[in-house]
Design an enzyme around this catalytic site. Structure first.
Site, mmCIF file in Angstrom:
data_model
loop_
_atom_site.group_PDB
_atom_site.id
_atom_site.type_symbol
_atom_site.label_atom_id
_atom_site.label_comp_id
_atom_site.label_asym_id
_atom_site.label_seq_id
_atom_site.Cartn_x
_atom_site.Cartn_y
_atom_site.Cartn_z
ATOM 1 N N LYS A 10 0.860 -1.187 0.000
ATOM 2 C CA LYS A 10 0.000 0.000 0.000
ATOM 3 C C LYS A 10 0.894 1.234 0.000
ATOM 4 C CE LYS A 10 -0.300 2.095 3.334
ATOM 5 N NZ LYS A 10 -0.189 2.871 4.572
ATOM 6 N N ASP A 126 -5.644 0.987 8.323
ATOM 7 C CA ASP A 126 -5.333 0.714 6.918
ATOM 8 C C ASP A 126 -6.008 -0.548 6.378
ATOM 9 O OD1 ASP A 126 -3.758 2.933 6.438
ATOM 10 O OD2 ASP A 126 -1.877 1.929 6.939
#
Length: 273
Positions: A10, A126
């Site tokens: 990510k 996240d």
């Protein structure tokens, strides 16, 4: 038969810290994309939950209930053996653990198990965006997600081998009430157009991270010196940094440059989206 999963890196193209709630959670406004490099997982059904960790960055990764993968499986009521092949550096600001947990929840959901929407967020800010695994604007404490259309972005990811504790970075943050991104994210026709817009945004965690891990400054300086670079920035709370390029050829050339100068750094040319 084992079921395979993929947990992509990510990358926070932007990361604006816009406030802090009374419970201590920070409010964020972040444009998040995902790489085509990441960790791999294998899931084998069984009567009990167990886990093993292998791969380039397996050292120091727990294989018990301290691991987010284990927590995700337990939260969803799944049992069996999970083998995690750790290709991403941990403590590197690229959501390795969160992406691993998200891949676990996606696998379980694909088997027809209903997973409450709040489960992902309880595992970490996240994890919800990592479950989407595509270009997304993430706001609030990670619960407000808006898919975004971006061009494929040729990039180079570099980690100098330094772990940065996220808590320490937020503790060193000077200002917690900063402006968000503009209300609307434009449609970009080229990587350069996207990089030019991202250049006008921020990663508010970069200054405190540089104070904790000076190596980040060296990485950013070296990335900024590569040929054809469009943008160099830190991802998340560090220490992984990224650079954007107009083509994959330019990204691979930069990877060769950086890799030759710093053979001990983790360095991967990739495509972000």
């Amino acid at each position: 038969m084992a079921i395979e999963g993929f947990a992509p890196a990510k990358i926070n193209l932007t990361l604006h810290v816009t406030g802090r709630r009374v419970d201590g959670y920070h409010l964020l406004d972040s444009l998040v994309v995902f790489a085509d490099v990441g960790d791999k997982l294998e899931f084998t059904l069984g009567p009990e939950l167990s886990m093993s960790v292998a791969g380039e960055h397996a050292k120091g990764v727990p294989a018990d209930d301290r691991n987010l993968v284990w927590k995700a499986a337990a939260a969803a009521g799944w049992t069996g053996h999970i083998n995690l092949n750790k290709a991403l550096p941990h403590g590197g600001g690229i959501g390795g653990g969160s992406s691993d947990a998200a891949a676990t929840l996606r696998m379980i959901a694909d088997q027809g198990v209903a997973i409450p929407s709040e489960t992902a967020l309880t595992l970490g800010a996240d994890v919800p965006v990592c479950m989407m695994a595509r270009a997304t604007r993430m706001r609030g404490i990670g619960e407000r997600l808006q898919p975004v259309s971006l061009p494929q972005l040729p990039a180079l990811l570099v980690n100098p081998g330094v772990e940065v504790p996220t808590g320490a970075v937020f503790s060193a943050l000077q200002s917690r009430d900063n402006p968000p991104m503009p209300d609307d994210i434009p449609v970009f026709e080229t990587p350069k157009a996207c990089a030019d817009w991202v250049q006008e945004q921020r990663n508010d965690l970069a200054p405190p991270t540089k104070g904790i891990a000076p190596e980040v400054t060296r990485v950013l300086d070296d990335l900024s010196d590569t040929k054809d670079v469009l943008l160099a920035r830190m991802s998340g709370s560090g220490s992984t940094c990224f650079a954007l390029y107009p083509t994959m050829k330019a990204a691979h050339f930069a990877a060769y440059e950086i890799g030759a100068a710093h053979p001990d750094w983790w360095c991967r040319a990739t495509q972000l989206n």
